[in-house]
Design a protein around this motif. Structure first.
Motif, PDB file in Angstrom:
ATOM      1  N   ALA A   1      33.575  38.065  34.430  1.00 14.77           N
ATOM      2  CA  ALA A   1      32.528  38.947  33.928  1.00 14.77           C
ATOM      3  C   ALA A   1      32.833  40.411  34.214  1.00 14.77           C
ATOM      4  O   ALA A   1      32.732  41.261  33.336  1.00 14.77           O
ATOM      5  CB  ALA A   1      31.189  38.552  34.547  1.00 14.77           C
ATOM      6  N   GLU A   2      33.231  40.713  35.442  1.00 21.65           N
ATOM      7  CA  GLU A   2      33.427  42.102  35.818  1.00 21.65           C
ATOM      8  C   GLU A   2      34.329  42.151  37.039  1.00 21.65           C
ATOM      9  O   GLU A   2      34.262  41.284  37.914  1.00 21.65           O
ATOM     10  CB  GLU A   2      32.077  42.754  36.138  1.00 21.65           C
ATOM     11  N   ARG A   3      35.182  43.141  37.092  1.00 23.00           N
ATOM     12  CA  ARG A   3      36.082  43.257  38.227  1.00 23.00           C
ATOM     13  C   ARG A   3      35.310  43.573  39.502  1.00 23.00           C
ATOM     14  O   ARG A   3      34.352  44.347  39.496  1.00 23.00           O
ATOM     15  CB  ARG A   3      37.128  44.339  37.971  1.00 23.00           C
ATOM     16  N   LEU A   4      35.783  42.969  40.595  1.00 21.51           N
ATOM     17  CA  LEU A   4      35.152  43.199  41.890  1.00 21.51           C
ATOM     18  C   LEU A   4      35.409  44.623  42.370  1.00 21.51           C
ATOM     19  O   LEU A   4      36.477  45.197  42.131  1.00 21.51           O
ATOM     20  CB  LEU A   4      35.721  42.237  42.935  1.00 21.51           C
ATOM     21  N   ASP A   5      34.429  45.169  43.083  1.00 21.36           N
ATOM     22  CA  ASP A   5      34.664  46.422  43.786  1.00 21.36           C
ATOM     23  C   ASP A   5      35.618  46.162  44.948  1.00 21.36           C
ATOM     24  O   ASP A   5      35.607  45.087  45.567  1.00 21.36           O
ATOM     25  CB  ASP A   5      33.353  46.990  44.325  1.00 21.36           C
TER      26      ASP A   5
ATOM     27  N   ASP B   1      42.286  49.697  43.113  1.00 20.64           N
ATOM     28  CA  ASP B   1      42.693  50.220  41.812  1.00 20.64           C
ATOM     29  C   ASP B   1      41.513  50.996  41.227  1.00 20.64           C
ATOM     30  O   ASP B   1      40.684  50.446  40.507  1.00 20.64           O
ATOM     31  CB  ASP B   1      43.118  49.074  40.892  1.00 20.64           C
ATOM     32  N   ASP B   2      41.431  52.260  41.615  1.00 22.57           N
ATOM     33  CA  ASP B   2      40.352  53.127  41.132  1.00 22.57           C
ATOM     34  C   ASP B   2      38.980  52.516  41.420  1.00 22.57           C
ATOM     35  O   ASP B   2      38.106  52.451  40.557  1.00 22.57           O
ATOM     36  CB  ASP B   2      40.515  53.389  39.634  1.00 22.57           C
ATOM     37  N   GLY B   3      38.835  52.028  42.654  1.00 15.71           N
ATOM     38  CA  GLY B   3      37.561  51.470  43.075  1.00 15.71           C
ATOM     39  C   GLY B   3      37.392  49.990  42.807  1.00 15.71           C
ATOM     40  O   GLY B   3      36.399  49.393  43.236  1.00 15.71           O
ATOM     41  N   LYS B   4      38.359  49.366  42.108  1.00 14.14           N
ATOM     42  CA  LYS B   4      38.265  47.949  41.774  1.00 14.14           C
ATOM     43  C   LYS B   4      39.374  47.167  42.485  1.00 14.14           C
ATOM     44  O   LYS B   4      40.446  47.690  42.781  1.00 14.14           O
ATOM     45  CB  LYS B   4      38.370  47.739  40.260  1.00 14.14           C
ATOM     46  N   ALA B   5      39.103  45.880  42.733  1.00 19.09           N
ATOM     47  CA  ALA B   5      40.041  45.030  43.460  1.00 19.09           C
ATOM     48  C   ALA B   5      41.226  44.647  42.583  1.00 19.09           C
ATOM     49  O   ALA B   5      41.074  44.323  41.400  1.00 19.09           O
ATOM     50  CB  ALA B   5      39.331  43.769  43.947  1.00 19.09           C
ATOM     51  N   SER B   6      42.406  44.658  43.177  1.00 17.78           N
ATOM     52  CA  SER B   6      43.627  44.286  42.473  1.00 17.78           C
ATOM     53  C   SER B   6      44.547  43.562  43.449  1.00 17.78           C
ATOM     54  O   SER B   6      44.520  43.814  44.656  1.00 17.78           O
ATOM     55  CB  SER B   6      44.326  45.533  41.926  1.00 17.78           C
ATOM     56  N   ALA B   7      45.355  42.634  42.921  1.00 19.94           N
ATOM     57  CA  ALA B   7      46.316  41.909  43.753  1.00 19.94           C
ATOM     58  C   ALA B   7      47.663  41.872  43.043  1.00 19.94           C
ATOM     59  O   ALA B   7      47.745  41.518  41.863  1.00 19.94           O
ATOM     60  CB  ALA B   7      45.835  40.492  44.034  1.00 19.94           C
TER      61      ALA B   7
ATOM     62  N   GLU C   1      43.954  40.922  38.168  1.00 22.57           N
ATOM     63  CA  GLU C   1      42.679  41.635  38.229  1.00 22.57           C
ATOM     64  C   GLU C   1      41.494  40.674  38.242  1.00 22.57           C
ATOM     65  O   GLU C   1      40.380  41.063  38.589  1.00 22.57           O
ATOM     66  CB  GLU C   1      42.559  42.592  37.043  1.00 22.57           C
ATOM     67  N   ASN C   2      41.752  39.416  37.846  1.00 21.90           N
ATOM     68  CA  ASN C   2      40.691  38.409  37.811  1.00 21.90           C
ATOM     69  C   ASN C   2      40.527  37.834  39.217  1.00 21.90           C
ATOM     70  O   ASN C   2      41.112  36.816  39.581  1.00 21.90           O
ATOM     71  CB  ASN C   2      41.047  37.311  36.812  1.00 21.90           C
ATOM     72  N   ILE C   3      39.740  38.523  40.022  1.00 22.01           N
ATOM     73  CA  ILE C   3      39.500  38.150  41.414  1.00 22.01           C
ATOM     74  C   ILE C   3      37.996  38.009  41.610  1.00 22.01           C
ATOM     75  O   ILE C   3      37.224  38.875  41.188  1.00 22.01           O
ATOM     76  CB  ILE C   3      40.047  39.216  42.382  1.00 22.01           C
ATOM     77  N   SER C   4      37.587  36.917  42.225  1.00 23.35           N
ATOM     78  CA  SER C   4      36.161  36.713  42.491  1.00 23.35           C
ATOM     79  C   SER C   4      35.970  36.286  43.936  1.00 23.35           C
ATOM     80  O   SER C   4      36.883  35.740  44.564  1.00 23.35           O
ATOM     81  CB  SER C   4      35.571  35.664  41.543  1.00 23.35           C
ATOM     82  N   ARG C   5      34.781  36.541  44.461  1.00 19.97           N
ATOM     83  CA  ARG C   5      34.445  36.093  45.807  1.00 19.97           C
ATOM     84  C   ARG C   5      33.965  34.651  45.755  1.00 19.97           C
ATOM     85  O   ARG C   5      33.295  34.224  44.815  1.00 19.97           O
ATOM     86  CB  ARG C   5      33.353  36.973  46.426  1.00 19.97           C
TER      87      ARG C   5
END
Length: 317
Positions: free
Chosen positions: A36-40, A71-77, A90-94
């Motif tokens: 749905a939306e990238r994690l902070d 990545d500009d405020g968003k989580a990246s791996a 970029e598809n990372i979820s808790r």
């Protein structure tokens, strides 16, 4: 987004198992994993930084790297796995226990959905990697902790075989294969050979141990090396290690075939056999591995710098 995602022959068995087990055989390719939306970045704060991973499969372990970053405020791996995968996720979820990463693996034009769940455990990471019905355990330590333990995983071009030397022979339809990383001589790993103490095994820091496959049971002088040591449908597959033995040398066969050179585990040794040694008049600039057959009799030879080791073997009856 995905970067340089290819297959590599060194883990072709693993990839084949993934394809045969997973939904990649479906008529329609799987869609990109939806989110749905990238994690902070703040939501993955316990995972931020560089980690060295070990992915444990039935065929042995694979080495990897993962860096969780902002990545500009968003989580990246940024994930790398043993010449198999090099991907920015970029598809990372808790999850309730940690984080879940999703992406598609492109293998031969077929897309295989991959999920990796990671959680913090003490100072490290633990988790699972799944692709279809294939799954593997994952362990991780910080890059600093790995380097302090002498474990160095270097990122290498995915699917690039320029740094590999291969040899293959066949007897009555049964193949025997040898693969070596092309390690330089002189060089830091080669220089370690002179200082090995009696009973020590060379663990190359800048490469993997030699890898050996056999479709036939083989009899070396002091070791019987079995085909199918990981299952009835797979060839025998081993890592090979040079071991100092008094004034001479031995060749050690180990069941863990896909490990880094610093990760020899003696409890998984399958056997060892004496090596004949001679000094070369014309040095080999890189490690070389050669297999030769004469009927049912064979010779395995390794050359490196001014050193040459060889071990005779027979097709076992």
């Amino acid at each position: 987004m995905t970067r340089n995602l290819h297959s590599t022959p060194s883990i072709l068995t693993l990839l084949t198992a993934i394809l045969l087990a997973g939904p990649a055989l479906a008529q329609e390719p799987p869609p990109e994993p939806a989110f749905a939306e990238r994690l902070d970045t703040a939501e993955i704060e316990p995972f931020l930084g560089e980690w060295v991973l070990e992915v444990l499969t039935q065929q042995g372990s694979l080495n990897g790297l993962i860096t969780f970053a902002d990545d500009d405020g968003k989580a990246s791996a940024d994930f790398y796995l043993s010449r198999l995968a090099d991907v920015v996720i970029e598809n990372i979820s808790r999850t309730e226990t940690g984080v879940q990463l999703k992406w598609n693996l492109d293998f031969g034009g077929q897309l295989v959905p991959v999920e990796m769940d990671l959680m913090r455990e003490g100072d490290g990471l633990t988790g699972k990697l799944e692709a279809g019905f294939f799954n593997a355990d994952v362990k991780g330590v910080t890059k600093e902790a790995a380097e302090a333990a002498g474990i160095i995983v270097e990122r290498q071009p995915v699917g690039d075989d320029d740094d590999l030397a291969r040899s293959r022979v066949e007897v009555d339809g049964q193949a025997i294969r040898l693969r070596v990383d092309r390690l330089q001589a002189p060089g830091p790993d080669y220089d370690e050979l002179e200082s090995l103490a009696d009973g020590e095994v060379l663990g190359p820091i800048y490469g993997k141990p030699f890898k050996f496959w056999t479709d036939a049971d083989l009899a070396f002088e002091d070791a019987r090396i079995a085909a199918h040591n990981h299952g009835p449908t797979y060839p025998g597959v081993y890592s090979l290690w040079l071991k100092r033995d008094g004034d001479g040398w031995k060749l050690v066969f180990n069941h863990l075939a896909d490990v880094w050179g610093t990760m020899h585990m003696a409890e998984h040794d399958a056997g060892e056999t004496p090596l004949a040694f001679r000094t070369l008049s014309e040095p080999a600039e890189h490690t070389e591995g050669v297999l030769e057959m004469d009927g049912a009799a064979g010779m395995l030879t390794i050359r490196w710098g001014t050193m040459e080791w060889s071990a005779p073997f027979q097709i076992a009856e």
